[in-house]
Design a protein around this motif. Structure first.
Motif, PDB file in Angstrom:
ATOM      1  N   ASN A  14       0.865  -1.178   0.000  1.00 46.92           N
ATOM      2  CA  ASN A  14       0.000   0.000   0.000  1.00 46.92           C
ATOM      3  C   ASN A  14       0.901   1.227   0.000  1.00 46.92           C
ATOM      4  O   ASN A  14       1.273   1.735   1.054  1.00 46.92           O
ATOM      5  N   GLN A  73      -0.467  -3.037 -10.798  1.00 43.94           N
ATOM      6  CA  GLN A  73      -1.449  -2.014 -11.166  1.00 43.94           C
ATOM      7  C   GLN A  73      -1.815  -1.163  -9.953  1.00 43.94           C
ATOM      8  O   GLN A  73      -1.958   0.054 -10.058  1.00 43.94           O
ATOM      9  N   LYS A  74      -1.962  -1.813  -8.795  1.00 46.89           N
ATOM     10  CA  LYS A  74      -2.275  -1.069  -7.584  1.00 46.89           C
ATOM     11  C   LYS A  74      -1.160  -0.097  -7.248  1.00 46.89           C
ATOM     12  O   LYS A  74      -1.416   1.044  -6.830  1.00 46.89           O
ATOM     13  N   GLU A  75       0.080  -0.524  -7.425  1.00 46.08           N
ATOM     14  CA  GLU A  75       1.205   0.370  -7.169  1.00 46.08           C
ATOM     15  C   GLU A  75       1.146   1.590  -8.075  1.00 46.08           C
ATOM     16  O   GLU A  75       1.383   2.718  -7.646  1.00 46.08           O
ATOM     17  N   ASP A  89      -1.518   2.871  -9.565  1.00 49.71           N
ATOM     18  CA  ASP A  89      -2.667   3.697  -9.191  1.00 49.71           C
ATOM     19  C   ASP A  89      -2.412   4.489  -7.912  1.00 49.71           C
ATOM     20  O   ASP A  89      -2.986   5.563  -7.713  1.00 49.71           O
ATOM     21  N   SER A  90      -1.552   3.939  -7.042  1.00 49.84           N
ATOM     22  CA  SER A  90      -1.284   4.589  -5.757  1.00 49.84           C
ATOM     23  C   SER A  90      -0.025   5.447  -5.783  1.00 49.84           C
ATOM     24  O   SER A  90       0.408   5.939  -4.734  1.00 49.84           O
TER      25      SER A  90
END
Length: 270
Positions: A92, A189-191, A193-194
């Protein structure tokens, strides 16, 4: 936590795999089944698609009580583990000072504490020649700005694996670690987006199956550490020895990473 009873007619070596429904985990299950293993496929919901030689196991490894219940069930079932593969991981991205305590604790529990606790409790179920594999990250060598907690968990996991290897050598157990750079999974992808680090894209992301293939080969030909790509591993280890060099070349790597990220996004991957 519920442990699905093992079939009574298993005649294959058993491998326990965490993160079995993740990007790398799904490919690992397929490769290890084809290699002759019966897989205990661990994820939070235990909802792995039914298939031959795979037993879904529901266990939230962020919860110590569930880890203890799982290991109790395995002991009572008389399971012997030929391999223990730690594939689960979470991230996160948040800047230091901005992250919340729960998010930080969650990353440390899943990425570091859970592998340590699971290994500790499952060691008695592993005979000589058993193999413990940690799917770590290049973040265990390269500090990622914006992901300090993730970086800390991966640095810690590398240290644990190296020390563990010395502890279990007299037992005949083998310990290996795999250090991928970026892997083309939903986690990447989460990385993005964040606002994760552009250093993920200094080299092109690997495919999940590439990492699964490395693990498959490790089980046949054990090695302490493998870096993917290997060139990144050499550079990262040199930078750990010489932090001043790291600070000097970081702007160059960031520039290259930003270009790589732009190229990656242009391919329509995310």
């Amino acid at each position: 936590m519920s442990f699905m009873k093992l079939p009574s007619d298993i005649n294959r070596p058993v491998a326990l795999l965490t993160g079995a429904t993740g990007g790398i985990g799904v490919h690992l299950v397929q490769r290890l089944v084809s290699q002759g293993y019966h897989i205990l496929a661990v994820n939070r919901a235990g909802d792995f698609q039914p298939q031959d030689h795979v037993t879904p196991v529901a266990c939230d490894i962020a919860q110590n009580q569930q880890i203890e219940a799982l290991t109790d069930d395995l002991r009572q079932a008389g399971v012997t583990l030929a391999a223990l593969i730690h594939c689960a991981g979470v991230i996160n991205p948040q800047r230091a000072g901005d992250y919340d305590i729960e998010s930080a604790s969650w990353q440390l529990r899943v990425n570091l504490e859970a592998p340590v606790f699971l290994t500790t409790l499952l060691l008695p179920l592993m005979p000589a020649a058993g193999h413990i594999i940690f799917i770590n990250s290049m973040a265990a060598l390269v500090p990622l700005a914006g992901s300090s907690i993730y970086t800390a968990s991966k640095f810690g996991l590398r240290g644990y694996a190296l020390a563990l290897a010395q502890d279990v050598q007299p037992l005949g157990l083998r310990v290996s670690s795999v250090f991928p750079g970026a892997v083309d999974t939903p986690m990447l992808q989460k990385e993005i987006d964040s606002g994760g680090s552009p250093l993920n894209f200094v080299t092109a992301p690997s495919s999940p199956d590439e990492i699964a293939c490395i693990v498959q080969h490790l089980l046949l030909r054990p090695k302490a550490e493998i870096f993917c790509p290997s060139s990144d591993g050499v550079l990262a280890q040199l930078m750990l020895i010489m932090p001043r060099v790291w600070r000097m070349i970081l702007p160059v790597l960031m520039k290259k990473g930003l270009k790589g990220k732009k190229k990656y996004l242009a391919r329509g991957k995310v």
